[in-house]
Motif scaffolding. Sequence first.
Motif, PDB file in Angstrom:
ATOM      1  N   ALA A 183       0.831  -1.200   0.000  1.00  0.00           N
ATOM      2  CA  ALA A 183       0.000   0.000   0.000  1.00  0.00           C
ATOM      3  C   ALA A 183       0.870   1.257   0.000  1.00  0.00           C
ATOM      4  CB  ALA A 183      -0.904   0.002   1.238  1.00  0.00           C
ATOM      5  N   ASP A 184       0.421   2.238  -0.716  1.00  0.00           N
ATOM      6  CA  ASP A 184       1.023   3.576  -0.652  1.00  0.00           C
ATOM      7  C   ASP A 184       0.381   4.257   0.554  1.00  0.00           C
ATOM      8  OD1 ASP A 184       1.528   6.289  -0.844  1.00  0.00           O
ATOM      9  OD2 ASP A 184       1.404   6.309  -3.031  1.00  0.00           O
ATOM     10  N   LEU A 185       1.090   4.242   1.701  1.00  0.00           N
ATOM     11  CA  LEU A 185       0.458   4.674   2.949  1.00  0.00           C
ATOM     12  C   LEU A 185       0.027   6.134   2.889  1.00  0.00           C
ATOM     13  CD1 LEU A 185       2.675   2.904   5.659  1.00  0.00           C
ATOM     14  CD2 LEU A 185       0.758   1.999   4.333  1.00  0.00           C
ATOM     15  N   ALA A 186       0.878   6.966   2.311  1.00  0.00           N
ATOM     16  CA  ALA A 186       0.542   8.397   2.255  1.00  0.00           C
ATOM     17  C   ALA A 186      -0.735   8.610   1.449  1.00  0.00           C
ATOM     18  CB  ALA A 186       1.707   9.188   1.646  1.00  0.00           C
ATOM     19  N   ALA A 187      -0.837   7.939   0.318  1.00  0.00           N
ATOM     20  CA  ALA A 187      -2.037   8.096  -0.513  1.00  0.00           C
ATOM     21  C   ALA A 187      -3.260   7.537   0.206  1.00  0.00           C
ATOM     22  CB  ALA A 187      -1.839   7.386  -1.855  1.00  0.00           C
ATOM     23  N   ALA A 188      -3.077   6.386   0.866  1.00  0.00           N
ATOM     24  CA  ALA A 188      -4.224   5.741   1.501  1.00  0.00           C
ATOM     25  C   ALA A 188      -4.750   6.556   2.678  1.00  0.00           C
ATOM     26  CB  ALA A 188      -3.840   4.328   1.950  1.00  0.00           C
ATOM     27  N   LEU A 189      -3.845   7.274   3.355  1.00  0.00           N
ATOM     28  CA  LEU A 189      -4.267   8.018   4.543  1.00  0.00           C
ATOM     29  C   LEU A 189      -4.635   9.471   4.236  1.00  0.00           C
ATOM     30  CD1 LEU A 189      -1.758   6.609   7.183  1.00  0.00           C
ATOM     31  CD2 LEU A 189      -4.190   6.063   6.907  1.00  0.00           C
ATOM     32  N   ALA A 190      -4.412   9.897   3.017  1.00  0.00           N
ATOM     33  CA  ALA A 190      -4.783  11.274   2.654  1.00  0.00           C
ATOM     34  C   ALA A 190      -6.295  11.392   2.778  1.00  0.00           C
ATOM     35  CB  ALA A 190      -4.332  11.571   1.224  1.00  0.00           C
ATOM     36  N   GLY A 191      -6.743  12.373   3.504  1.00  0.00           N
ATOM     37  CA  GLY A 191      -8.185  12.575   3.667  1.00  0.00           C
ATOM     38  C   GLY A 191      -8.820  11.675   4.709  1.00  0.00           C
ATOM     39  N   TYR A 192      -8.010  10.883   5.413  1.00  0.00           N
ATOM     40  CA  TYR A 192      -8.584  10.020   6.460  1.00  0.00           C
ATOM     41  C   TYR A 192      -9.213  10.903   7.533  1.00  0.00           C
ATOM     42  CZ  TYR A 192      -8.953   6.499  10.132  1.00  0.00           C
ATOM     43  OH  TYR A 192      -9.429   5.667  11.102  1.00  0.00           O
ATOM     44  N   PRO A 193     -10.449  10.620   7.903  1.00  0.00           N
ATOM     45  CA  PRO A 193     -11.150  11.553   8.789  1.00  0.00           C
ATOM     46  C   PRO A 193     -10.762  11.452  10.260  1.00  0.00           C
ATOM     47  CG  PRO A 193     -12.575   9.708   8.228  1.00  0.00           C
ATOM     48  CD  PRO A 193     -11.302   9.516   7.448  1.00  0.00           C
ATOM     49  N   GLY A 194     -10.066  10.392  10.657  1.00  0.00           N
ATOM     50  CA  GLY A 194      -9.742  10.225  12.079  1.00  0.00           C
ATOM     51  C   GLY A 194      -8.319  10.603  12.398  1.00  0.00           C
ATOM     52  N   GLN A 195      -7.888  10.292  13.624  1.00  0.00           N
ATOM     53  CA  GLN A 195      -6.497  10.497  14.007  1.00  0.00           C
ATOM     54  C   GLN A 195      -5.620   9.420  13.378  1.00  0.00           C
ATOM     55  OE1 GLN A 195      -5.698  11.567  18.272  1.00  0.00           O
ATOM     56  NE2 GLN A 195      -7.536  10.344  18.614  1.00  0.00           N
ATOM     57  N   VAL A 196      -4.395   9.784  13.079  1.00  0.00           N
ATOM     58  CA  VAL A 196      -3.392   8.789  12.686  1.00  0.00           C
ATOM     59  C   VAL A 196      -2.388   8.733  13.832  1.00  0.00           C
ATOM     60  CG1 VAL A 196      -1.648   8.117  10.990  1.00  0.00           C
ATOM     61  CG2 VAL A 196      -3.711   9.345  10.237  1.00  0.00           C
ATOM     62  N   LEU A 197      -2.379   7.613  14.564  1.00  0.00           N
ATOM     63  CA  LEU A 197      -1.546   7.514  15.765  1.00  0.00           C
ATOM     64  C   LEU A 197      -0.390   6.552  15.530  1.00  0.00           C
ATOM     65  CD1 LEU A 197      -4.201   7.334  18.644  1.00  0.00           C
ATOM     66  CD2 LEU A 197      -3.015   9.336  17.704  1.00  0.00           C
ATOM     67  N   ALA A 198       0.809   7.002  15.840  1.00  0.00           N
ATOM     68  CA  ALA A 198       2.004   6.167  15.694  1.00  0.00           C
ATOM     69  C   ALA A 198       2.631   5.948  17.059  1.00  0.00           C
ATOM     70  CB  ALA A 198       3.010   6.845  14.770  1.00  0.00           C
TER      71      ALA A 198
END
Lengths: 266, 266
Positions: A175-190
């Motif tokens: 998966a292209d993580l940046a593309a997949a998470l673009a516009g994700y409506p929630g938090q992205v937690l690392a």
Amino acid sequence: MKAITSRDNPTVRRLRALAGSARERRKLGQSVLDGAHLITAALDAGWTLRELAISEQGLQSAEIVRLAERCAGTSCEVLRLPDAVLAQISPVDTPAGILASFDLPAEPAPRAFTDSLLVLDGVQDAGNLGAILRTAAAAGIQDALLSPGCAQAWAPRVLRAGMGAHFALRIHERADLAAALAGYPGQVLATALRDDSWDLYELDLRAPVAWLFGAEGQGLSPEALALASRHVRIPMPGRLESLNVGAAVAICLFEQLRQRRDMPTR
Amino acid sequence: MKAITSRDNPTVRRLRALAGSARERRKLGQSVLDGAHLITAALDAGWTLRELAISEQGLQSAEIVRLAERCAGTSCEVLRLPDAVLAQISPVDTPAGILASFDLPAEPAPRAFTDSLLVLDGVQDAGNLGAILRTAAAAGIQDALLSPGCAQAWAPRVLRAGMGAHFALRIHERADLAAALAGYPGQVLATALRDDSWDLYELDLRAPVAWLFGAEGQGLSPEALALASRHVRIPMPGRLESLNVGAAVAICLFEQLRQRRDMPTR
């Protein structure tokens, strides 16, 4: 039930190649499942198998005979092999008397993710990857995104550690993580042990979260870390300040679950 | 630094036997650690090493040279070996250029346990066992009780997965669980998917708990289950109703930790 006796039979050679080589699996678009438990999980989830290969000894098991009966009359070909021939195909040290080949699923269609997600960056250990997918499936996660640096999700060792998780998740490989998470409506937690990391237990996790985990040792790549809206740390009061990535995933996903159970129904 | 070139050198043969055989480890009361990280963790924890065996290639690493310097002048003998000789000793596929032998610690004295405990029954997978010990050490657990059916805690693969946990815990091997838990002042909780199991998140876990976990697959033996004062289930809303034992341990120990953090100081 078709009997095969030769190790040089083309089907036997193909199954052996699928069990042993990531390249062959990709080239043929197929993989193998080992053991009655996994094969049952696949059939229960509505998957179609190509071949069911059963050893003479496997035929002594009532569970395996039932699987053979279940596949009789379907498009799945049931094969009977000498023990030594199946043992030579099987990816595990103690062959379970049965293995099955199947077509890899089509890559799930790209979608706008709205619910919580598992996102893995460079998790290469097959046993870890399988156990993590299993934890995610048990926690009710629907989608798992795997960066190109992760182990092949459909490798026999990952399937085995997944214990059926593969049939309960949509797995997005390479998966292209940046593309997949673009516009994700929630938090992205690392998860990251940084001074500015938030304490896991002080975060409100009831809304959707994309959970980002990196490889054992290296942790997240700078590119993946940059996708995070926040860094999280799991507080560790002990004398050891590190966790196996599988343990970290379990702690985070189930803490979210705990918080969500108290969420008022809307 | 003493140079050894022969595979037939008695020390080389002993190290090879220790790396490969549980029986030899028990007979000699020694084991081996692989890689600079683990060896550093052992030294930092005040452990005494018997021998440090370094390959020619290992000597190219500044970290390994520092370890050799740290041991010079102590009772630990530093040995220099051809790469091929170390590779043949080493328990891992990609030898890290250094390994160390050490005396197994004395069995910790029997004690009346009063704080939370990890109790494992029949956990045989080395990687799982090591990861579980690592989780327990990170969670601040002090004592781990292992039933006779568990893998040998000091096996190289368990040490590697433990990532230093062995040096932060008191590990009670071949423990008589019933005797050890007799008179335990806290709850004894066993994870089990039973109708009468308590929901993990509905239990008050602030007081000491002896956490009882069984082998992957079989679960707890009837004898171990009978020691539990309560059975606990981890709620799993997903399509998969099972977790790797390592994930279950992580979820339980860190849920206790979360609850304890809110405990008023007394």
